[in-house]
Write a protein that holds these residues in place. Structure first.
Motif, PDB file in Angstrom:
ATOM      1  N   SER A  17      -5.036   2.436 -25.333  1.00 44.81           N
ATOM      2  CA  SER A  17      -6.349   2.325 -24.699  1.00 44.81           C
ATOM      3  C   SER A  17      -6.780   3.665 -24.106  1.00 44.81           C
ATOM      4  O   SER A  17      -5.937   4.494 -23.741  1.00 44.81           O
ATOM      5  N   LEU A  18      -8.077   3.841 -24.046  1.00 44.37           N
ATOM      6  CA  LEU A  18      -8.689   4.968 -23.365  1.00 44.37           C
ATOM      7  C   LEU A  18      -9.963   4.493 -22.694  1.00 44.37           C
ATOM      8  O   LEU A  18     -10.592   3.531 -23.166  1.00 44.37           O
ATOM      9  N   ARG A  19     -10.342   5.185 -21.646  1.00 45.51           N
ATOM     10  CA  ARG A  19     -11.608   4.894 -20.971  1.00 45.51           C
ATOM     11  C   ARG A  19     -12.425   6.182 -20.885  1.00 45.51           C
ATOM     12  O   ARG A  19     -11.968   7.156 -20.286  1.00 45.51           O
ATOM     13  N   LEU A  20     -13.608   6.132 -21.475  1.00 48.56           N
ATOM     14  CA  LEU A  20     -14.522   7.256 -21.417  1.00 48.56           C
ATOM     15  C   LEU A  20     -15.528   7.043 -20.294  1.00 48.56           C
ATOM     16  O   LEU A  20     -15.941   5.921 -20.025  1.00 48.56           O
ATOM     17  N   SER A  21     -15.931   8.153 -19.682  1.00 42.96           N
ATOM     18  CA  SER A  21     -16.964   8.113 -18.651  1.00 42.96           C
ATOM     19  C   SER A  21     -18.038   9.130 -18.992  1.00 42.96           C
ATOM     20  O   SER A  21     -17.763  10.153 -19.615  1.00 42.96           O
ATOM     21  N   CYS A  22     -19.251   8.836 -18.568  1.00 47.76           N
ATOM     22  CA  CYS A  22     -20.376   9.747 -18.782  1.00 47.76           C
ATOM     23  C   CYS A  22     -21.276   9.687 -17.562  1.00 47.76           C
ATOM     24  O   CYS A  22     -21.843   8.634 -17.271  1.00 47.76           O
ATOM     25  N   ALA A  23     -21.383  10.814 -16.873  1.00 47.83           N
ATOM     26  CA  ALA A  23     -22.222  10.896 -15.687  1.00 47.83           C
ATOM     27  C   ALA A  23     -23.531  11.590 -16.034  1.00 47.83           C
ATOM     28  O   ALA A  23     -23.523  12.680 -16.619  1.00 47.83           O
ATOM     29  N   ARG A  71     -21.708   0.009 -16.914  1.00 53.67           N
ATOM     30  CA  ARG A  71     -22.392   1.093 -16.220  1.00 53.67           C
ATOM     31  C   ARG A  71     -22.430   0.820 -14.728  1.00 53.67           C
ATOM     32  O   ARG A  71     -22.373  -0.335 -14.288  1.00 53.67           O
ATOM     33  N   ASP A  72     -22.545   1.906 -13.978  1.00 48.46           N
ATOM     34  CA  ASP A  72     -22.738   1.851 -12.534  1.00 48.46           C
ATOM     35  C   ASP A  72     -24.069   2.542 -12.272  1.00 48.46           C
ATOM     36  O   ASP A  72     -24.158   3.780 -12.306  1.00 48.46           O
ATOM     37  N   ASN A  73     -25.102   1.762 -12.043  1.00 47.57           N
ATOM     38  CA  ASN A  73     -26.442   2.338 -11.886  1.00 47.57           C
ATOM     39  C   ASN A  73     -26.540   3.229 -10.650  1.00 47.57           C
ATOM     40  O   ASN A  73     -27.284   4.208 -10.653  1.00 47.57           O
ATOM     41  N   ASN A  76     -25.257   6.432 -11.797  1.00 45.72           N
ATOM     42  CA  ASN A  76     -25.818   6.912 -13.078  1.00 45.72           C
ATOM     43  C   ASN A  76     -24.704   7.247 -14.066  1.00 45.72           C
ATOM     44  O   ASN A  76     -24.730   8.288 -14.740  1.00 45.72           O
ATOM     45  N   THR A  77     -23.748   6.358 -14.142  1.00 45.37           N
ATOM     46  CA  THR A  77     -22.572   6.580 -14.979  1.00 45.37           C
ATOM     47  C   THR A  77     -22.381   5.405 -15.920  1.00 45.37           C
ATOM     48  O   THR A  77     -22.536   4.247 -15.519  1.00 45.37           O
ATOM     49  N   VAL A  78     -22.034   5.724 -17.160  1.00 49.90           N
ATOM     50  CA  VAL A  78     -21.726   4.706 -18.152  1.00 49.90           C
ATOM     51  C   VAL A  78     -20.283   4.906 -18.593  1.00 49.90           C
ATOM     52  O   VAL A  78     -19.781   6.031 -18.645  1.00 49.90           O
ATOM     53  N   TYR A  79     -19.625   3.788 -18.894  1.00 50.76           N
ATOM     54  CA  TYR A  79     -18.218   3.805 -19.273  1.00 50.76           C
ATOM     55  C   TYR A  79     -18.037   3.146 -20.644  1.00 50.76           C
ATOM     56  O   TYR A  79     -18.830   2.314 -21.045  1.00 50.76           O
ATOM     57  N   LEU A  80     -16.960   3.528 -21.296  1.00 49.07           N
ATOM     58  CA  LEU A  80     -16.576   2.861 -22.530  1.00 49.07           C
ATOM     59  C   LEU A  80     -15.072   2.620 -22.467  1.00 49.07           C
ATOM     60  O   LEU A  80     -14.287   3.559 -22.568  1.00 49.07           O
ATOM     61  N   GLN A  81     -14.701   1.361 -22.269  1.00 45.58           N
ATOM     62  CA  GLN A  81     -13.296   0.974 -22.275  1.00 45.58           C
ATOM     63  C   GLN A  81     -12.912   0.650 -23.712  1.00 45.58           C
ATOM     64  O   GLN A  81     -13.505  -0.236 -24.327  1.00 45.58           O
TER      65      GLN A  81
END
Length: 112
Positions: A17-23, A71-73, A76-81
């Motif tokens: 598994s990996l978790r991506l984040s994007c701010a 996402r965490d509004n 302003n961050t979106v994640y991909l688990q």
């Protein structure tokens, strides 16, 4: 203008598994859609998943049941688990804002 900064890529064995984040920063507007795309060598960039500000999601058939976008509004961050990763998931993963702005990409490599 919107700036997107991705993190969380790397090398993992198949089944891992990996978790991506994007701010996102800059001219962020409410009611936006954020997404993850990926591009493998020799292939076109393809949509992996997208999520609206209200939490509605859509996934590519190839990742359904294995990947989860969230996402965490407030941040302003979106994640991909990404779970149960396969070698064919190997690609550069890009964050996207409103189908217009792109991040620099983060490499995900899944070894067999």
């Amino acid at each position: 203008q919107v700036r997107l900064v991705e993190s969380g890529g790397g090398l993992v064995q198949a089944g891992g598994s990996l978790r991506l984040s994007c701010a996102a920063s800059g001219s962020i507007r409410s009611g936006n859609t954020m997404a993850w795309y990926r591009q493998a060598p020799g292939n076109q960039r393809e949509l992996v998943a997208h999520i609206t500000s209200g939490g509605n999601t859509n996934y590519a058939e190839s990742v359904k049941g294995r990947f989860t976008i969230s996402r965490d509004n407030a941040k302003n961050t979106v994640y991909l688990q990404m779970n149960s990763l396969k070698p064919e998931d190997t690609a550069v993963y890009y964050c996207n804002y409103q189908f217009r702005f792109w991040g620099q990409g983060t490499q995900v490599t899944v070894s067999s």
